[in-house]
Design an enzyme around this catalytic site. Structure first.
Site, mmCIF file in Angstrom:
data_model
loop_
_atom_site.group_PDB
_atom_site.id
_atom_site.type_symbol
_atom_site.label_atom_id
_atom_site.label_comp_id
_atom_site.label_asym_id
_atom_site.label_seq_id
_atom_site.Cartn_x
_atom_site.Cartn_y
_atom_site.Cartn_z
ATOM 1 N N SER A 1 0.838 -1.205 0.000
ATOM 2 C CA SER A 1 0.000 0.000 0.000
ATOM 3 C C SER A 1 0.872 1.255 0.000
ATOM 4 C CB SER A 1 -0.963 -0.044 1.192
ATOM 5 O OG SER A 1 -1.954 0.948 1.081
ATOM 6 N N ASP B 1 -9.533 -5.944 -4.044
ATOM 7 C CA ASP B 1 -9.091 -4.811 -3.233
ATOM 8 C C ASP B 1 -10.120 -3.680 -3.310
ATOM 9 O OD1 ASP B 1 -7.738 -2.626 -2.068
ATOM 10 O OD2 ASP B 1 -5.801 -3.337 -2.782
ATOM 11 N N HIS C 1 -7.236 -5.933 0.534
ATOM 12 C CA HIS C 1 -6.127 -4.994 0.365
ATOM 13 C C HIS C 1 -4.822 -5.436 1.024
ATOM 14 C CE1 HIS C 1 -4.159 -1.177 -0.275
ATOM 15 N NE2 HIS C 1 -4.037 -0.971 1.019
#
Length: 275
Positions: free
Chosen positions: A116, A219, A249
């Site tokens: 991320s 996601d 995610h």
């Protein structure tokens, strides 16, 4: 502060001294180092509002395979959401640079993997310091938030300084329950994240190192198109992209984590075998 820990069944761990390590930490939020020799290392970078805990599993896996693995704690993370309010993306990047310098002092070749926000920082670091990296692995990396969002958030901060995070975006209930991170974030932190992503988009053509991109089709935070955009813009012919079909995610702890671990190890091993 002594951050040395020794998880059961894992290699001995030692503190990475340049890592951001505040005096007050959430339990389990410590940076880590699993030593497995000085040939190859992998620096692991966690996501926005999260901690190195979400990278420990893959760190242990890599160390068991003979790859020294370290997990950095990004500035403003691992303590309280208020600490994010006083940090910017440059502080996060400085955390990665300090940890990278430490890992380079320990290992001859270093790979950089991030989840991320960590994935975005991984890409930016490769653009700025590609000569220091053997390869990168951005996972569920964001590439775009509307630039106008930053201005909106800055105008909100006096009245809405913090935003509650209703979901950790992990489908595996056991992994979701054990996740360590903030339940809210400051609007200032999101605004500086918007700034960072602008820098990352501009830097994509400067990425010339071997790259493995990993994303989940399920996601709900970072759309899959983000990974496709990264793949199409980076300036290396040695690139691969893997799509996961289970989990959301936080791919390093969700249902397909074993596939993630194996893919990262395979990517590193293949490139090392060519030397």
């Amino acid at each position: 502060m002594n951050l040395t820990t020794q998880p059961q069944g894992a290699p001995d761990t030692k503190p990475l001294l340049p890592f951001y390590a505040p005096d007050r930490l959430m339990p389990g939020a410590e940076p880590f180092l699993y030593e497995a020799g000085d040939e190859v290392g992998c620096l692991l970078v966690h996501g926005f509002t999260a901690t190195p805990a979400e990278m420990r599993g893959i760190g242990r896996y890599l160390a068991d395979k003979g790859i020294t693995a370290g997990g950095v704690l990004l500035a403003g993370h691992g303590t309280a959401p208020e600490d994010l309010q006083s940090t910017t993306w440059r502080d996060w990047y400085a955390s990665v640079e300090g940890a990278l310098d430490d890992m380079l002092a320990r290992c001859k070749r270093v790979y950089l993997a991030g989840l991320s926000l960590g994935g975005a920082l991984t890409i930016y670091t490769a653009a700025k310091r590609g000569k220091d990296l053997a390869g990168i692995i951005p996972m569920a990396a964001p590439i775009y938030l509307p630039p106008g969002l930053g201005l909106v958030l800055k105008s909100m901060r006096m009245h809405v300084p913090y935003i509650y995070k209703p979901s950790r975006d992990i489908e595996d209930p056991i992994a979701r329950e054990g996740h360590i991170g903030y339940l809210s974030t400051s609007t200032d932190a999101i605004a500086t994240l918007v700034e960072l992503l602008g820098e990352v988009r501009a830097a994509l053509p400067q990425v010339k190192v071997p790259t493995l991109i990993i994303y989940s089709r399920r996601d709900h935070i970072v759309p899959p198109i983000s990974s496709h955009h990264i793949y199409s813009r980076i300036n290396t012919s040695d690139k691969r992209m893997i799509a996961l079909h289970r989990g959301s995610h936080v791919v390093t702890t969700d249902y397909d984590r074993d596939r993630v671990y194996a893919a990262v190890h395979e990517f590193i091993s293949e490139r090392e075998s060519r030397r």
